[in-house]
Design an enzyme around this catalytic site. Structure first.
Site, short mmCIF file in Angstrom:
data_model
loop_
_atom_site.label_atom_id
_atom_site.label_comp_id
_atom_site.label_asym_id
_atom_site.label_seq_id
_atom_site.Cartn_x
_atom_site.Cartn_y
_atom_site.Cartn_z
N ASP A 191 0.91 -1.15 0.00
CA ASP A 191 0.00 0.00 0.00
C ASP A 191 0.94 1.19 0.00
O ASP A 191 1.60 1.46 1.01
CB ASP A 191 -0.88 0.02 1.25
CG ASP A 191 -1.85 1.18 1.21
OD1 ASP A 191 -1.43 2.30 0.82
OD2 ASP A 191 -3.03 1.01 1.56
N HIS A 192 1.04 1.88 -1.12
CA HIS A 192 2.13 2.84 -1.22
C HIS A 192 1.98 4.00 -0.22
O HIS A 192 2.94 4.70 0.06
CB HIS A 192 2.32 3.35 -2.66
CG HIS A 192 1.36 4.41 -3.08
ND1 HIS A 192 0.08 4.13 -3.49
CD2 HIS A 192 1.48 5.75 -3.16
CE1 HIS A 192 -0.53 5.25 -3.79
NE2 HIS A 192 0.30 6.26 -3.61
N HIS A 228 -5.79 2.84 1.19
CA HIS A 228 -5.09 4.00 1.74
C HIS A 228 -5.80 4.62 2.95
O HIS A 228 -5.18 4.90 3.97
CB HIS A 228 -4.89 5.07 0.66
CG HIS A 228 -4.28 4.54 -0.61
ND1 HIS A 228 -3.34 3.55 -0.61
CD2 HIS A 228 -4.49 4.85 -1.91
CE1 HIS A 228 -2.99 3.28 -1.87
NE2 HIS A 228 -3.68 4.05 -2.67
C1 BG6 Z 1 -3.61 4.86 -6.15
C2 BG6 Z 1 -4.96 4.92 -6.78
O1 BG6 Z 1 -3.50 3.74 -5.31
O2 BG6 Z 1 -3.39 6.03 -5.40
C3 BG6 Z 1 -5.11 6.16 -7.65
O3 BG6 Z 1 -5.17 3.77 -7.60
C4 BG6 Z 1 -4.74 7.39 -6.86
O4 BG6 Z 1 -6.43 6.28 -8.16
C5 BG6 Z 1 -3.41 7.22 -6.15
O5 BG6 Z 1 -4.68 8.48 -7.76
C6 BG6 Z 1 -3.12 8.38 -5.22
O6 BG6 Z 1 -1.81 8.27 -4.74
P1 BG6 Z 1 -1.01 9.58 -4.32
O7 BG6 Z 1 0.29 9.02 -3.81
O8 BG6 Z 1 -0.86 10.42 -5.53
O9 BG6 Z 1 -1.82 10.24 -3.25
#
Ligand code: BG6
Length: 518
Positions: free
Chosen positions: A202-203, A265
């Protein structure tokens, strides 16, 4: 010791710790021609090399269906770096040394012979570590996760017992599309690998500001003692995005905001903000606490969903002055689509600490700005002293954790306006990453890839965590029951979702806090 020397010493400790544990290894990226590889994975690996954090010896193999030579894949990656690397220009000597370790293996994900070829390639590497310490990154479509794991197992590249070496699978989201499919996937993967070998990404957990949530809470004494139902009125978590779905309509039609953002997230941020202190910072104790928290999130019955969860879809509009087409007219989107691009929810945590404290979450596309933040709204003081000047409502204290952009933390409190009399007004104390630590922030994927190489699973999602999060999402979906969107559920692009989302809070005299861009 001088303050900055102190800090340097702490940072050195962390780096030494990392260096000791990074063993030579081979990384195989499945889905090597994809967007993620070009935008995130390769720039992250390049930066880890540049910063001297990669193992003393390593190889990277891209695996994909397209026929191409290693040289042409390297050329593609070089272009991707020029476009997506966080530091420009690309450092040529670093790139050259990096590129020498990069190879390409053409093959179909479902073809056993391709894995035999991959195994042969890996066996040609000069040391046992490069041959047997293997990190497989599955940046493929989810339907291929267990196919790839199965083939790797058959080709004897993925073992359940390691004989002194290690093999790990890193898996991108989405991990299933509901509880049943996630369970099935978990079950299939554990036929070929132990849970300890599976690293679900989960980044958001790779973001510094998200990791700082636990530090903020548990390395400081003054906030944690207020972090409960006695002092907190409610919590808001907003993850808003300006952009529409753009070219990802095909994926998004299958996902929607609930699966794309809330299941992962937002649930992770919520768990970190509200969990109990773990017994240590090791992977299992931290994840145990997250699971405990997620399991105490109240599941909604289908008939409770309408009153507690709002979905929305953007119509055409303007976002920060730019025209944005309606979701239904985006490419690869069904013109009658009922997929939600916005979701807001009021949830309750049924445990001792949080009983009765509403937790509001919202996320969406085509909103007025891109910002992720957590706001902890404290209860007001008994207003006996200032009522004559301020009326019955004295502004309450609030703490805002700005996860991105303008990363930092602010505390809002009431102060006296200088001058005669008692004019009162909210004022703020700010901590900003930029002014404290400078502009340098590693990308989430750098930290996550390095942790996967080291074998530290703290920032990855465990099997039971993913299943708990799906249970919550499924309970919401059951309430929607496949019903089409109602008129009131559409919002013009550039607005904060449908009005119904405001009503979730105004019905109890509360209001969303609008994040502000710097
Ligand atoms: C991803 C989603 O996991 O996270 C995207 O699939 C989203 O839809 C993105 O835009 C948002 O990540 P960040 O790091 O730009 O907040």
């Amino acid at each position: 010791m001088h303050h900055t020397e102190d800090m340097d010493e702490l940072m050195t400790c962390r780096l030494d710790h990392v260096r000791k544990a990074v063993e030579p290894c081979t990384l195989v990226i499945f889905g090597a021609s994809g967007d993620l590889t070009a935008r995130k994975l390769v720039p992250a690996l390049y930066h880890l090399s540049k910063d001297g954090q990669m193992p003393s010896d390593f190889r990277i193999i891209g695996f994909a269906r397209r026929e191409k030579s290693a040289a042409s894949w390297r050329a593609e990656l070089r272009e991707a770096l020029a476009a997506f690397s966080r530091s420009q220009p690309v450092d040529e000597p670093v790139w050259e040394a990096f590129a020498q370790r990069v190879d390409y293996c053409q093959g179909d994900l479902g073809d056993a012979a391709a894995y035999a070829k991959l195994a042969e390639h890996i066996q040609s590497f000069p040391t046992p570590e490069l041959q047997q310490n293997l990190l497989f990154y599955l940046a493929t479509s989810p339907s291929q996760f267990s196919v790839v794991a199965g083939h790797l197992h058959e080709a004897k590249l993925l073992h359940r017992d390691n004989h002194g070496f290690w093999q790990r699978l890193v898996i991108e989201k989405p991990f299933g599309r509901d509880l049943d499919s996630a369970r099935k996937l978990n079950h299939e993967l554990t036929r070929f690998a132990h849970e300890q070998q599976v690293f679900r990404i989960d980044h958001y957990l790779g973001k510094e500001t998200v990791q700082n949530i636990l530090t903020f809470r548990f390395a400081n004494s003054i906030f944690e003692r207020l972090w409960n139902r006695d002092a907190v009125d409610h919590i808001q978590i907003t993850v808003s995005e300006k952009l529409g779905v753009g070219s990802r309509g095909g994926y998004y039609e299958e996902a929607g905001a609930l699966r794309d953002m809330l299941q992962n997230h937002l649930m992770q941020v919520l768990a970190l903000v509200t969990m109990e202190p773990p017994v240590s910072l090791d992977a299992e104790p931290v994840r145990d606490e997250k699971v405990k928290l997620l399991s105490s999130l109240r599941r909604l019955r289908p008939d409770q969903v309408a009153a507690n969860v709002v979905r929305g879809q953007y119509r055409e509009g303007f976002v920060a002055g730019e025209a944005q087409a309606a979701y239904r007219s985006e490419s690869k989107v069904n013109p009658q689509s009922n997929v939600e691009t916005f979701v807001a929810a009021k949830l309750f945590i049924d445990n001792w600490r949080w009983a009765g404290v509403p937790i509001y979450l919202r996320t969406g596309k085509a909103l007025p700005l891109s910002a992720s933040e957590v706001r902890v709204q404290f209860k007001p003081t008994p207003n006996v002293l200032f009522a004559a000047q301020c009326g019955p409502l004295l502004d309450a204290n609030a703490l805002t954790l700005r996860l991105q952009p303008d990363e930092g933390i602010s505390l809002r409190f009431t102060g006296k306006v200088p001058g005669v009399g008692y004019g009162l007004r909210p004022v703020r104390m700010h901590f900003s990453y930029d002014s404290e630590f400078g502009a340098y922030t590693p990308e989430a994927y750098e930290r996550l890839l390095l942790d996967a190489i080291i074998g530290d699973a703290t920032l990855f999602i465990r099997r039971d965590e993913v299943e708990q999060a799906w249970e919550i999402v499924d309970s919401i979906r059951a309430g929607w029951d496949g019903l089409p969107l109602d008129k009131r559920e559409f919002y013009p692009a550039g607005n904060w979702g449908p009005h119904l989302a405001d009503e979730l809070l105004t019905q109890s005299g509360r209001a969303w806090r609008e994040p502000r861009n710097p």
